[in-house]
Each structure stands twice: as C-alpha cells, then as structure tokens.
Write an enzyme that holds these catalytic residues in place. Structure first.
Site, PDB file in Angstrom:
ATOM      1  N   ASP A  77       5.811   8.050   5.106  1.00  0.00           N
ATOM      2  CA  ASP A  77       6.806   7.082   5.579  1.00  0.00           C
ATOM      3  C   ASP A  77       7.749   7.676   6.623  1.00  0.00           C
ATOM      4  O   ASP A  77       7.974   8.891   6.674  1.00  0.00           O
ATOM      5  CB  ASP A  77       7.651   6.582   4.404  1.00  0.00           C
ATOM      6  CG  ASP A  77       6.916   5.545   3.571  1.00  0.00           C
ATOM      7  OD1 ASP A  77       5.709   5.354   3.806  1.00  0.00           O
ATOM      8  OD2 ASP A  77       7.541   4.947   2.676  1.00  0.00           O
ATOM      9  N   ASP A  78       8.320   6.748   7.428  1.00  0.00           N
ATOM     10  CA  ASP A  78       9.496   6.985   8.291  1.00  0.00           C
ATOM     11  C   ASP A  78       9.193   7.702   9.598  1.00  0.00           C
ATOM     12  O   ASP A  78      10.104   7.971  10.375  1.00  0.00           O
ATOM     13  CB  ASP A  78      10.586   7.770   7.549  1.00  0.00           C
ATOM     14  CG  ASP A  78      11.069   7.057   6.306  1.00  0.00           C
ATOM     15  OD1 ASP A  78      10.881   5.831   6.224  1.00  0.00           O
ATOM     16  OD2 ASP A  78      11.626   7.732   5.411  1.00  0.00           O
ATOM     17  N   HIS A 128       6.610  -0.288   9.003  1.00  0.00           N
ATOM     18  CA  HIS A 128       7.717   0.064   8.111  1.00  0.00           C
ATOM     19  C   HIS A 128       9.027  -0.489   8.672  1.00  0.00           C
ATOM     20  O   HIS A 128      10.089   0.104   8.465  1.00  0.00           O
ATOM     21  CB  HIS A 128       7.782   1.590   7.967  1.00  0.00           C
ATOM     22  CG  HIS A 128       8.514   2.067   6.741  1.00  0.00           C
ATOM     23  ND1 HIS A 128       8.369   1.488   5.500  1.00  0.00           N
ATOM     24  CD2 HIS A 128       9.398   3.095   6.567  1.00  0.00           C
ATOM     25  CE1 HIS A 128       9.115   2.119   4.623  1.00  0.00           C
ATOM     26  NE2 HIS A 128       9.759   3.101   5.241  1.00  0.00           N
ATOM     27  N   HIS A 132      14.322   0.022   9.913  1.00  0.00           N
ATOM     28  CA  HIS A 132      14.396   0.496   8.526  1.00  0.00           C
ATOM     29  C   HIS A 132      15.583  -0.106   7.754  1.00  0.00           C
ATOM     30  O   HIS A 132      16.309   0.595   7.054  1.00  0.00           O
ATOM     31  CB  HIS A 132      14.504   2.029   8.486  1.00  0.00           C
ATOM     32  CG  HIS A 132      14.050   2.623   7.180  1.00  0.00           C
ATOM     33  ND1 HIS A 132      14.891   2.771   6.101  1.00  0.00           N
ATOM     34  CD2 HIS A 132      12.839   3.119   6.788  1.00  0.00           C
ATOM     35  CE1 HIS A 132      14.242   3.334   5.103  1.00  0.00           C
ATOM     36  NE2 HIS A 132      12.988   3.552   5.490  1.00  0.00           N
ATOM     37  N   HIS A 229       6.426  11.835   2.880  1.00  0.00           N
ATOM     38  CA  HIS A 229       7.189  11.572   4.108  1.00  0.00           C
ATOM     39  C   HIS A 229       6.837  12.607   5.169  1.00  0.00           C
ATOM     40  O   HIS A 229       6.681  13.794   4.860  1.00  0.00           O
ATOM     41  CB  HIS A 229       8.697  11.606   3.836  1.00  0.00           C
ATOM     42  CG  HIS A 229       9.166  10.556   2.878  1.00  0.00           C
ATOM     43  ND1 HIS A 229       9.034  10.693   1.504  1.00  0.00           N
ATOM     44  CD2 HIS A 229       9.756   9.340   3.092  1.00  0.00           C
ATOM     45  CE1 HIS A 229       9.527   9.610   0.918  1.00  0.00           C
ATOM     46  NE2 HIS A 229       9.978   8.771   1.853  1.00  0.00           N
TER      47      HIS A 229
END
Length: 711
Positions: A77-78, A128, A132, A229
C-alpha cells in the site's frame, strides 16, 4: 505586450506550484480518520467472508471470496516510493514472485516510471484513491473524483486502468461497519472489486523482521492476502522480511501470485487508448514538469535567500566600516584641498521645465565653476531658457540630437578645466555639492567620484519607494563598493571625472545604454580609483508613474547587462582591472542581474505557503527577510540623516516594487537573448525641483534641512 510574457511566466510558475500542491496532497487533502461504529447494516456473510468483496451486481447481493490454499497475494500500500518500491520490486523479481500494488494517485503521478515497471514485470496495480482520505467522510462526488484521478494517474503512468480498489485505513472484512460498508457498496456500483486483507504483517509498526514474518505467515496452508507497505516511511524491515519470507514460503509450496490469477479471473488491468490515454499522459507529464520546476524554484529560493542575507550582511558590515573610516579620518585627500575651477556639464534634451532650477542651483555653488549646458536638439526651447537667463559663466552649446553620450563628449570638448562634473538636466545641486564632489581628486590615483543622488519628489507612494531604493540600495551599495574599491557606477545625476582619465579611455561611449556604468568600468580597467563622496548631494526628479519608472529601469538594467558583457574580459586582467573584474563584476552580476530576477520567488512561495502551508513557518520566514531589510534600511537612513517615516511603506514596496523590477529585468533578459535593440526613452518631467534656497517647492519635495551647505 511588454508585461504579458513576464506576467504569463509568473502565472505559469504559480500554476506549477499549485499542481505540485495538488499532487502532494496539499490541496483537497482530508486527514480525518473515523473511529469504528456498529455493524448492524453489514451482512453477516460479508463480515464472516473473505477479503475480496464483489458488490458490482445491481441485481444480486454482494459476495466475498477467499484466496485458494497455498496461494499468497502480497499487497503493498501507499506507493510507489522512489526509495523503497524499486527495492521491493527487485526482491520480488529475484524470487519470481508477483503481487498487487495499491498505489495512490499522488505518488503514481509523481513516479510514473515505477508504475510502468510494476505492470511490465507482471504485477497487478490497484487503486488506493488519489489523496488517501477516509472515504466514510466523503460525498459520492468526492469518491468519484478520488477514483477518476487515481485512474488518470494510472493511465498516464502505465497506459492502464484497474478494477481493483482498496479503501484507505481498511482492515479485515470483519472490520466493515455501518460507515464503511455503504462506501464498499458504492465502490462496487462503480465497477470495482474491493480488496481488504486477511493477514496483516503490521510492517508499518516496524516491530522487527521476525515479527513481520510471523504476522504474515498463513496458518495450515491457507491462502492469504497479506498487507505490506512499500511507502510511508522506512521500509527496511519490510525488505529484510521479504528476503526471508519469500523463499521460505516457496519451499513450503506456496505460490506468490496476482489476485486475479489466484482467483482464476481475467486480469484486473485493461489497456487505455485514445483521449483517456493522452489525457493521462498529459497530466503525468505536467506533474513531472511541476516537480522539476519546483525543484528549480526551491534551489532558486535558496540562492535568493543566500544572496539577500549575504548582501545585506555585507552592506551593513562594510557600510559600518566606511562610516567609521569617514568619521575618524581627519585628513585631506592630498597635500591641499582642491580649490581650482572645474567644469560642470549639463546635457539636456527637452528639459525646459527643469533647466532653470538646475542652472540656478549651480550658480549658488560655493566652489568656482564654469557651467556648460549642452542642448541635444531640444524641441521645447531648453537652450533659449538658459540663454535668456544671461548668467555669467554659463555657456550653451547646441547640437543636433545625438544622445546623451555624444552630448557629454561635446561638453568635454568645450570644457576648459581638468576636472569635469556631470549632472542631469532635471537635477539640482546643493551649494556644497561641487566642492564635496571634487575633493578626492587631490589624490592623483582617483579618476572619478560618485556623488550622493537623492530623490526630490518623494511625496507620492512611488516616489517614496524610489527614495527608499536610492538611500538603502544605491547609496548603501556605494559605501560597500567604496570599501571594496570596485565602484561599478558613477550616477549620471552627480559624478565627477578627471579629464585625463576620460581622455585615456576615449570619453563617453555609445556602446551601451548605461554610459555611466560603462565609463566607470572602463576607468577601473584603466587602473583608476573610483570613490564615493557621500556629502556631495544632488536632488533628482524620479519617475512619477509606473510607465515612466518601467522605461527608466528597463534602460538601466539592459544597459548594465551590456556593460557587464562588454567588460567581461576584466576577469582575466591583472592589477586594478583584475581586482574589479573578479570582485566588482561578480557582485554587480549577482546583486543587480541575478538576485532581482529571482527575488519574486520570495513572494511566490509566500502565496504558496499561505494557501498550502506550512503557513506559520512561511510567514515567519518572509517577515524574517523583511526584518533584515528594515534593519538595513534604517541604518542607511541614519547614515544619510533621513527621516524614518518613509520606511512605513517598505513592506508594501517589497511586495509590489519587487514584482515591477522583476518584470523590468526579465524583459531586459529577453531583449538581450533575442538580440533586440532598446532605444533611449525620454521621461516626462514636471519641474517640481527648485534651486536650493530659491523657492519652497524644492524644500517641500526634498526637505529643507537637506538644502543647507555641508561643512
């Protein structure tokens, strides 16, 4: 048109900063995170189901599925992150593993090459959101915007769209509640699979490699979607865990695969073409350009900060040294004061309104002089006004219009004496000005002397701004340059020259539009000293409109650039010329050409900081720079014995006046780089300045206390 290009450039720079704020989540960002609520509205089979939720059907209820046994879907993620994502990809490639990267639009648009690498190496990419945010706080239109902008970034980066979506701040399926479930339903209605996880490595806590591996390991051969991540901080533990986790799980018979491969479904990625593709590419290109431009702007701002603080610090230090030297040196420039008669040249073109006051101020001089008025083809009867005065010791020389340098050279040819004082036709001298101006010539090494030019018409706001500039900028500069022995300019309004020096360098040149700077540099190169006589005050009529000020400064800045280029060879000279070339020319280039061109960055980043933050630090930094300027200005006003009341307008001057000077200098650069030619431009005069002691008009404009003889 002259303002259009600089204005468009400023707008473009601001647009680049806005775009940077946009892709760095400084615009439209919402950092609220909601606490869990009840689960009454969430179906039991969703809470008890798998981590992949399919709510795409409009007629059938939502379903969820799990990953088959001995299959692992690694999700990250991210990202993408420029430091950690490439290393994660390297590790996956090393062990022939695949995974799913849930990227944010902000990061994907900034690092598109990493998204392309993900797709090219066979990984899946999911959405995503763009910024965010916690979607349970957002409206449906904001959710649509987050999705579409995220897809826009994917299209521009890798030419694909994705049907996989992971909500920010999501967890396991059983963590769905009455606020997040409606979001999952809405996301499904937009054609997306919602992907949460059923195994959390908790690598974001950085609990240690062993703990990360333990948290990520499925039990009893079960399949899993593992949350990791590749961005958001130090991911060294994640990387180290992958190096051990991947081979150990493969030895146990696990396959690291994409989500759709594990589910036996078609790929989640679809190629994008046509307008959607070009729209995405344009966006990503613009983001990349804005990042590059911002990097340049930040570097430029750093340069400006160093130049501004360095210049003001140097000005304060050397002006203090200069003032102490002037106060303590109870000496004469030579064996005896200069008392002989000198020639004063007054070039004039259409100065009918000013010329009488100029000549009468010279007639009040306490030093013996001859006055030569050179009429450069005036059409308003300037020469007739002087001749009608019938004053002794005043001569009028008429010539066809040929420009100021030619007029001065003509005056030099008619001058009878060895010291030549030059002034403008719109300037008035104090009785002591000539005497103070010529005293340094008692030193045979002195070839020229700069006087103290002051703004007489300072009652208007634009006049007050120029008054601050003259006192703080020009005169404080001259004190600094005097100590450094590299004075770059003898002001046309009040300067004096040794005739021998003028003859040796060929007189006034027409090569540049800044003949005063050109002749000063030529004298340095010929080995002469150029000094500053601060008590030789002259009062000049400054431009009274923005248009006139622009015309004057355009000529000054362009002419200065011409003079710097003309005398660039001094950098390689020896002796006095080399000293000027290696000290004076760099200073003039930095402080008069580079720094003013970059100075608007201070205000551009002020606007950026006020809008996007951090506001407090931005305002503090801006006022810090202003404080340094106020200190310098106050000290300069004290040295010149000026009233401090005019400094009230200094903050406004720094905001508005700086932009005007930027436009002027940018236009000069454009003219120079395009090979354009700039003609002399005559400023409109009002004749508000009178001879000292003649009428109250001049006193009102300049202050009666400054009209008294000095010494």
């Amino acid at each position: 048109m002259r303002y259009l290009l600089p204005f468009l450039l400023l707008v473009a720079l601001l647009a680049m900063l806005v775009l940077r704020g946009y892709v760095n989540s400084e615009i439209a960002a919402d950092h609220r995170v909601r606490n869990p609520v009840g689960t009454d509205q969430v179906p039991e089979h969703i809470l008890d189901g798998g981590p992949v939720i399919d709510a795409r059907s409009k007629t059938e209820p939502a379903t969820s599925v799990r990953i088959p046994d001995h299959h692992i879907v690694l999700t990250f993620d991210d990202g993408p992150d420029p430091e950690w994502t490439p290393r994660v990809l390297d590790k996956l490639k090393e062990y022939h593993a695949h995974g799913v990267f849930f990227v944010t639009g902000t990061m994907a648009s900034r690092y598109p090459e990493l998204v392309r690498r993900m797709v090219d190496e066979g990984h899946e990419v999911g959405l995503h959101t763009f910024n965010h945010p916690d979607l349970s706080y957002q409206s449906s239109s904001r959710i649509d915007w987050e999705l579409s902008e995220n897809q826009l970034a994917l299209a521009g980066a890798a030419g694909v769209h994705s049907s996989l979506f992971r909500p920010p701040y999501s967890s396991f399926a059983d963590a769905m509640d009455d606020k997040s479930w409606p979001v999952a339903q809405y996301i499904g209605s937009r054609g997306y699979l919602t992907v949460v996880n059923d195994t959390d490595s908790e690598d974001w806590k950085r609990p240690g490699v062993r703990t990360i591996i333990k948290n990520a390991t499925p039990k009893h051969g079960k399949g899993a979607i593992i949350l990791m991540h590749d961005s958001g901080g130090d991911r060294s533990q994640t990387l180290a865990a992958l190096d051990r986790f991947l081979p150990s799980m493969q030895e146990e018979g696990y396959e690291f695969t994409n989500l759709t491969t594990a589910l036996g479904a078609p790929s989640a990625l679809t190629p994008v073409s046509g307008a959607a593709l070009w729209k995405g590419k344009t966006f990503v290109t613009a983001v990349g350009f804005s990042e590059d431009v911002t990097g340049v702007l930040v570097a430029g701002l750093s340069v400006v900060g160093v130049l501004v603080i360095g210049r003001f610090g140097l000005m304060l230090l050397l002006s203090f040294v200069h003032a102490r030297r002037v106060r303590r040196r109870n000496f004469r420039w030579g064996d005896a004061p200069v008392s002989g008669r000198v020639s004063v040249l007054v070039p004039a073109y259409n100065e009918r309104k000013c010329i009488e006051a100029t000549v009468r101020s010279l007639m009040a001089s306490d030093h013996p002089i001859e006055i030569i008025v050179i009429d450069d083809g005036s059409t308003d009867g300037t020469a007739d006004v002087v001749e009608a005065m019938r004053l002794p010791g005043v001569r009028v020389v008429r010539q066809q219009n040929a420009g100021k340098p030619a007029a001065l050279n003509n005056g030099i040819a008619h001058a009878r004496y060895d010291i030549v004082v030059m002034m403008d036709g719109d300037t008035v001298f104090e009785p002591s000005t000539v005497r103070e101006l010529v005293q340094p010539f008692a030193d045979p090494k002195v070839g020229a002397v700069a006087g103290n030019a002051k703004v007489g018409n300072r009652d208007s706001l634009i006049g007050a701004w120029q008054h601050i500039e003259y006192v703080m900028g020009f005169n404080l500069d001259r004190r600094m340059y005097d100590v450094l022995r590299c004075m770059p300019t003898i002001p046309g309004a009040v300067g004096a020259f040794r005739r021998t020096a003028l003859d040796r360098v060929g007189g006034m040149s027409e090569d540049t539009l800044a003949e005063d700077t050109d002749i000063t540099m030529a004298l340095h190169r010929d080995g002469w000293d150029v000094v500053y006589a601060e008590n030789a005050r002259a009062w000049t009529e400054a431009p009274e409109s923005v248009q006139q000020l622009w015309s004057q400064r355009y000529r000054w800045s362009y002419g200065t650039m011409q003079a710097i280029w003309k005398h660039r060879g001094a950098v390689f000279d020896r002796g006095h010329s080399g000293r000027f070339g290696r000290v004076g020319l760099p200073f003039v280039s930095l402080f008069m050409v580079v720094a003013p061109l970059l100075a608007p960055l201070i205000d551009v980043f002020l606007v950026y900081g006020l809008i996007f933050g951090p506001t407090g630090k931005t305002v503090a930094a801006w006022f810090g720079v202003l404080l340094v300027q106020v200190i310098c200005a106050a000290y300069a006003f004290r040295l010149d014995k000026e009233r401090m009341t005019h400094l009230i307008s200094l903050p406004l001057q720094q905001i508005l006046y700086r932009q005007l000077m930027y436009v002027v200098l940018l236009q000069s650069w454009i003219t120079a780089l395009t090979g354009g030619r700039l003609r002399w431009q005559k400023l409109r005069r009002t004749g508000v300045l009178d001879a000292p002691g003649a009428a109250p008009g001049a006193r009102a404009a300049a202050g009666a206390d400054h009209r008294r003889p000095v010494g």
